[in-house]
Design a protein around this motif. Structure first.
Motif, mmCIF file in Angstrom:
data_model
loop_
_atom_site.group_PDB
_atom_site.id
_atom_site.type_symbol
_atom_site.label_atom_id
_atom_site.label_comp_id
_atom_site.label_asym_id
_atom_site.label_seq_id
_atom_site.Cartn_x
_atom_site.Cartn_y
_atom_site.Cartn_z
ATOM 1 N N GLY A 61 0.815 -1.135 0.024
ATOM 2 C CA GLY A 61 -0.134 -0.043 0.106
ATOM 3 C C GLY A 61 0.811 1.133 -0.035
ATOM 4 O O GLY A 61 0.372 2.225 -0.610
ATOM 5 N N GLY A 62 2.039 1.348 0.821
ATOM 6 C CA GLY A 62 2.898 2.337 0.897
ATOM 7 C C GLY A 62 3.412 2.884 -0.743
ATOM 8 O O GLY A 62 3.436 3.811 -0.903
ATOM 9 N N PHE A 63 3.804 1.578 -1.194
ATOM 10 C CA PHE A 63 4.499 1.955 -2.281
ATOM 11 C C PHE A 63 3.746 2.280 -3.691
ATOM 12 O O PHE A 63 4.036 2.945 -4.354
ATOM 13 C CB PHE A 63 5.546 0.641 -2.868
ATOM 14 N N ALA A 64 2.373 1.708 -3.550
ATOM 15 C CA ALA A 64 1.310 2.248 -4.398
ATOM 16 C C ALA A 64 1.069 3.526 -4.392
ATOM 17 O O ALA A 64 0.546 4.170 -5.252
ATOM 18 C CB ALA A 64 0.290 1.073 -4.340
ATOM 19 N N THR A 65 1.061 4.071 -3.188
ATOM 20 C CA THR A 65 0.375 5.355 -2.643
ATOM 21 C C THR A 65 1.161 6.409 -2.802
ATOM 22 O O THR A 65 0.815 7.460 -3.682
ATOM 23 C CB THR A 65 -0.154 5.306 -1.184
ATOM 24 N N LEU A 66 2.470 6.540 -2.302
ATOM 25 C CA LEU A 66 3.172 7.505 -2.180
ATOM 26 C C LEU A 66 3.789 7.997 -3.673
ATOM 27 O O LEU A 66 3.619 9.327 -3.971
ATOM 28 C CB LEU A 66 4.347 7.252 -1.107
ATOM 29 N N PRO A 67 4.449 7.107 -4.251
ATOM 30 C CA PRO A 67 4.852 7.613 -5.841
ATOM 31 C C PRO A 67 3.719 8.096 -6.517
ATOM 32 O O PRO A 67 3.834 8.916 -7.394
ATOM 33 C CB PRO A 67 5.578 6.182 -6.252
ATOM 34 N N GLY A 68 2.456 7.292 -6.540
ATOM 35 C CA GLY A 68 1.415 7.509 -7.227
ATOM 36 C C GLY A 68 0.942 9.271 -6.868
ATOM 37 O O GLY A 68 0.214 10.023 -7.796
ATOM 38 N N LEU A 69 1.168 9.393 -5.545
ATOM 39 C CA LEU A 69 0.613 10.855 -5.049
ATOM 40 C C LEU A 69 1.715 11.938 -5.450
ATOM 41 O O LEU A 69 1.439 13.245 -5.808
ATOM 42 C CB LEU A 69 0.512 10.579 -3.534
ATOM 43 N N VAL A 70 3.062 11.720 -5.085
ATOM 44 C CA VAL A 70 3.869 12.695 -5.196
ATOM 45 C C VAL A 70 5.044 12.609 -6.562
ATOM 46 O O VAL A 70 5.498 13.865 -6.672
ATOM 47 C CB VAL A 70 4.698 12.930 -3.944
ATOM 48 N N LEU A 71 5.132 11.618 -7.093
ATOM 49 C CA LEU A 71 6.234 11.460 -8.267
ATOM 50 C C LEU A 71 6.149 12.471 -9.229
ATOM 51 O O LEU A 71 6.861 12.915 -9.781
ATOM 52 C CB LEU A 71 6.136 9.818 -8.356
ATOM 53 N N VAL A 72 4.814 12.455 -9.859
ATOM 54 C CA VAL A 72 4.472 13.482 -11.011
ATOM 55 C C VAL A 72 4.860 14.902 -10.385
ATOM 56 O O VAL A 72 5.405 15.564 -11.053
ATOM 57 C CB VAL A 72 3.172 13.025 -11.425
ATOM 58 N N TYR A 73 4.236 15.083 -9.197
ATOM 59 C CA TYR A 73 4.446 16.545 -8.848
ATOM 60 C C TYR A 73 5.935 16.696 -8.215
ATOM 61 O O TYR A 73 6.219 17.910 -8.576
ATOM 62 C CB TYR A 73 3.681 16.524 -7.357
ATOM 63 N N TYR A 74 6.551 15.852 -8.188
ATOM 64 C CA TYR A 74 8.115 15.834 -7.700
ATOM 65 C C TYR A 74 9.077 16.227 -9.071
ATOM 66 O O TYR A 74 9.775 17.083 -8.947
ATOM 67 C CB TYR A 74 8.518 14.674 -7.232
ATOM 68 N N LEU A 75 8.482 15.630 -10.203
ATOM 69 C CA LEU A 75 9.098 15.783 -11.431
ATOM 70 C C LEU A 75 8.692 16.884 -12.015
ATOM 71 O O LEU A 75 9.696 17.936 -12.518
ATOM 72 C CB LEU A 75 8.664 14.641 -12.187
ATOM 73 N N THR A 76 7.471 17.496 -11.964
ATOM 74 C CA THR A 76 6.862 18.670 -12.727
ATOM 75 C C THR A 76 7.288 20.099 -11.913
ATOM 76 O O THR A 76 7.564 20.909 -12.547
ATOM 77 C CB THR A 76 5.455 18.771 -13.081
ATOM 78 N N ASP A 77 7.153 19.978 -10.448
ATOM 79 C CA ASP A 77 7.172 21.294 -9.651
ATOM 80 C C ASP A 77 8.495 21.144 -8.721
ATOM 81 O O ASP A 77 8.898 22.202 -8.076
ATOM 82 C CB ASP A 77 5.944 21.291 -8.598
ATOM 83 N N THR A 78 9.531 20.244 -8.910
ATOM 84 C CA THR A 78 10.783 20.302 -8.203
ATOM 85 C C THR A 78 11.935 20.079 -9.126
ATOM 86 O O THR A 78 12.954 20.815 -9.130
ATOM 87 C CB THR A 78 11.003 19.360 -7.043
ATOM 88 N N LEU A 79 11.800 18.996 -9.971
ATOM 89 C CA LEU A 79 12.883 18.901 -10.904
ATOM 90 C C LEU A 79 12.753 19.627 -12.210
ATOM 91 O O LEU A 79 13.781 19.601 -12.918
ATOM 92 C CB LEU A 79 12.747 17.268 -11.308
ATOM 93 N N GLY A 80 11.547 20.484 -12.558
ATOM 94 C CA GLY A 80 11.365 21.060 -13.698
ATOM 95 C C GLY A 80 11.199 20.183 -15.039
ATOM 96 O O GLY A 80 11.275 20.691 -16.036
ATOM 97 N N VAL A 81 10.789 18.841 -14.699
ATOM 98 C CA VAL A 81 10.373 17.977 -15.976
ATOM 99 C C VAL A 81 9.029 18.388 -16.490
ATOM 100 O O VAL A 81 8.063 18.458 -15.548
ATOM 101 C CB VAL A 81 10.524 16.755 -15.636
ATOM 102 N N THR A 82 8.930 18.536 -17.764
ATOM 103 C CA THR A 82 7.499 18.686 -18.187
ATOM 104 C C THR A 82 6.446 17.588 -18.007
ATOM 105 O O THR A 82 6.966 16.591 -17.874
ATOM 106 C CB THR A 82 7.596 18.952 -19.767
ATOM 107 N N ALA A 83 5.159 18.039 -17.906
ATOM 108 C CA ALA A 83 4.380 17.047 -17.559
ATOM 109 C C ALA A 83 4.314 15.824 -18.411
ATOM 110 O O ALA A 83 3.880 14.452 -18.037
ATOM 111 C CB ALA A 83 2.824 17.510 -17.559
ATOM 112 N N ILE A 84 4.250 16.176 -19.724
ATOM 113 C CA ILE A 84 4.216 14.770 -20.675
ATOM 114 C C ILE A 84 5.571 13.943 -20.530
ATOM 115 O O ILE A 84 5.590 12.724 -20.719
ATOM 116 C CB ILE A 84 4.261 15.412 -22.206
ATOM 117 N N VAL A 85 6.751 14.348 -20.269
ATOM 118 C CA VAL A 85 7.913 13.580 -19.945
ATOM 119 C C VAL A 85 7.805 12.975 -18.648
ATOM 120 O O VAL A 85 7.969 11.829 -18.475
ATOM 121 C CB VAL A 85 9.134 14.497 -19.975
ATOM 122 N N ALA A 86 7.001 13.616 -17.600
ATOM 123 C CA ALA A 86 6.816 13.068 -16.536
ATOM 124 C C ALA A 86 6.008 11.498 -16.528
ATOM 125 O O ALA A 86 6.037 10.686 -15.980
ATOM 126 C CB ALA A 86 6.152 13.927 -15.280
ATOM 127 N N GLY A 87 4.883 11.812 -17.315
ATOM 128 C CA GLY A 87 4.048 10.893 -17.725
ATOM 129 C C GLY A 87 4.869 9.576 -18.236
ATOM 130 O O GLY A 87 4.371 8.489 -18.220
#
Length: 458
Positions: free
Chosen positions: A34-60
């Motif tokens: 549950g932890g692994f399914a939840t936390l990356p699903g919640l924050v990984l895209v946001y981490y990529l787009t709003d901290t690392l500067g990766v575009t949304a489509i590349v994050a996907g």
């Protein structure tokens, strides 16, 4: 009692009531899953787009690559798990290796060095997350196969999986609400915040998975049983399982589509909190609203299943979730704290959407073994894990497509940006109408699931 199981060797399957120690040791594994399914699903895209500067489509694309890899390896791990059971008498070895490796790679995923170009950051994350997916599958695939091997009783499997989902909802609350809180301890340095979050989460992941691995049955394998399987044979076993088991196809398709719907909402929760409710910490409250009802009502869904059947209860839960998700479209015109009411209703339904199909899966596995004279619980577990993770991951990918189409602006570190009205509308739609439509689509394969209690008990 000992039951011959053809290709997978002998396993211990109980016809009696499971002891409490078996229930909690199996259930605690959901702290990891549950932890692994939840936390990356919640924050990984946001981490990529709003901290690392990766575009949304590349994050996907990063999530898609990692999960396509996951889908490819899950059937192989499932086949290897079955043969490990035959050769060693237990699936435990795979579970332990996965439980040790996953926390290491999880921390690595959120340890990107500050100042790296967006391209280098993206490569770092995709490699680390693929390693995470591999380690997770080593644990998850045999973990899913265990209920069919721990008990033969229809209602006892419901009891076993009900407690698993209780722990699963605790894990979702713990990681979904606590993860962002740990990350936000150092708002001036988001890189360090994500690292703190990952280390703390990794410790909990490791403890839950290692403890749960002790529940795997330990049988003495037959001396003459030392099977091996090639890569092609592992994939062939997975294809054969899909072809020959209509109940499994129906259940897996339903669960995949519902994973897609919940994956979209999970990945979008942080964006809703930031850009619709204008409070990054509101994501914690959203998770509390979602999981508190689920935690309370999971045992209730077990009681409903005993009265009307698992499949009828699954229908009921799915329809409630679909209606609750669709109602969130009102955020488009009236954003506010009222959102927690339909989220709480969705949480109550989500408990049933998790516990009931998980309790139906071992029924499908044992039904197939009874009809075909061989047990391939690992193969079914591998296919199930592939479908589950693919659904959740492609949910996040679907969100990034919506964000890209509506013009969402990425950012680096603490950089401030402004989102357009179209981008905010896209966030709302991906949190409401889109998942509701996917949930409606999931009812089509669910209508084709025809396995009932009498089929299992006979």
């Amino acid at each position: 009692m000992r039951v011959p199981n053809d290709a997978t060797g002998p396993i211990s399957v109980s016809r009696t009531r499971l002891p409490s120690s078996t229930l909690w040791r199996y259930a605690i594994g959901s702290l990891g899953t549950g932890g692994f399914a939840t936390l990356p699903g919640l924050v990984l895209v946001y981490y990529l787009t709003d901290t690392l500067g990766v575009t949304a489509i590349v994050a996907g694309l990063i999530l898609t690559i990692a999960k396509v890899w996951d889908v490819l390896i899950d059937p192989v791990i499932g086949g290897k798990s079955d043969f490990s059971l035959a050769a060693t008498g237990s699936r435990r070895r795979y579970m332990v290796v996965g439980g040790i490796a996953l926390p290491v790679f999880f921390v690595l995923t959120f340890s990107v060095v500050p100042g790296l170009p967006a391209t280098a950051s993206a490569v770092w994350v995709v490699i680390a997350f693929m390693l995470c997916a591999t380690a997770f599958s080593l644990f998850q695939v045999p973990y899913i196969a265990l209920p069919a091997e721990l008990t033969r009783r229809y209602d006892e499997r419901t009891r076993l999986l009900t407690w698993r989902v209780v722990v699963l909802t605790v894990a979702i609350l713990l990681f979904g609400a606590g993860g962002p809180l740990l990350r936000d301890l150092v708002p001036q340095n988001p890189y360090l915040g994500y690292l703190i979050m990952a280390v703390a989460a990794g410790v909990v992941l490791c403890v839950g998975m290692i403890v749960s691995s002790s529940v795997a049955p330990r049988d003495v394998p037959s001396p003459e049983t030392r099977p091996t399987a090639s890569l092609v044979q592992n994939y062939h076993g997975g294809i054969r399982a899909l072809v020959r088991s209509q109940p499994f196809r129906a259940l897996l398709a339903t669960y995949m589509l519902q994973g897609l719907a919940t994956g979209i909402m999970l990945a979008g929760a942080q964006y809703v909190a930031t850009w619709v409710l204008h409070s990054e910490t509101a994501v914690t409250l959203l998770f509390v609203a979602l999981i508190a009802p689920a935690l309370l009502l999971t045992p209730v869904w077990g009681g409903i299943a005993k009265r009307i059947g698992k499949e009828s209860g699954f229908w009921f839960a799915s329809i409630i979730f679909m209606i609750a998700a669709g109602s969130l479209v009102m955020l488009m015109w009236s954003p506010g704290w009222w959102v927690f009411v339909p989220v709480a209703v969705a949480g109550a339904a989500y408990a049933g959407m998790q516990s009931l199909p998980m309790a139906m899966l071992p029924d499908v596995i044992s039904h197939d073994a009874a009809r075909h004279g061989e047990g391939r619980a690992g193969v079914f577990g591998g296919l199930w894990t592939a479908g589950e993770t693919a659904g959740m991951a492609f949910g996040a990918t679907a969100l990034t497509i919506v964000l890209t189409v509506t013009g969402y602006q990425e950012s680096v570190g603490t950089e401030l940006v402004t989102q357009s009205d179209a981008a905010v509308s896209g966030i709302v739609l991906s949190f409401s109408i889109v998942p509701a439509c996917v949930m409606l689509l999931s009812l089509v394969p669910l209508a084709r699931y025809r396995l009932r209690k009498a089929d299992i008990e006979d």
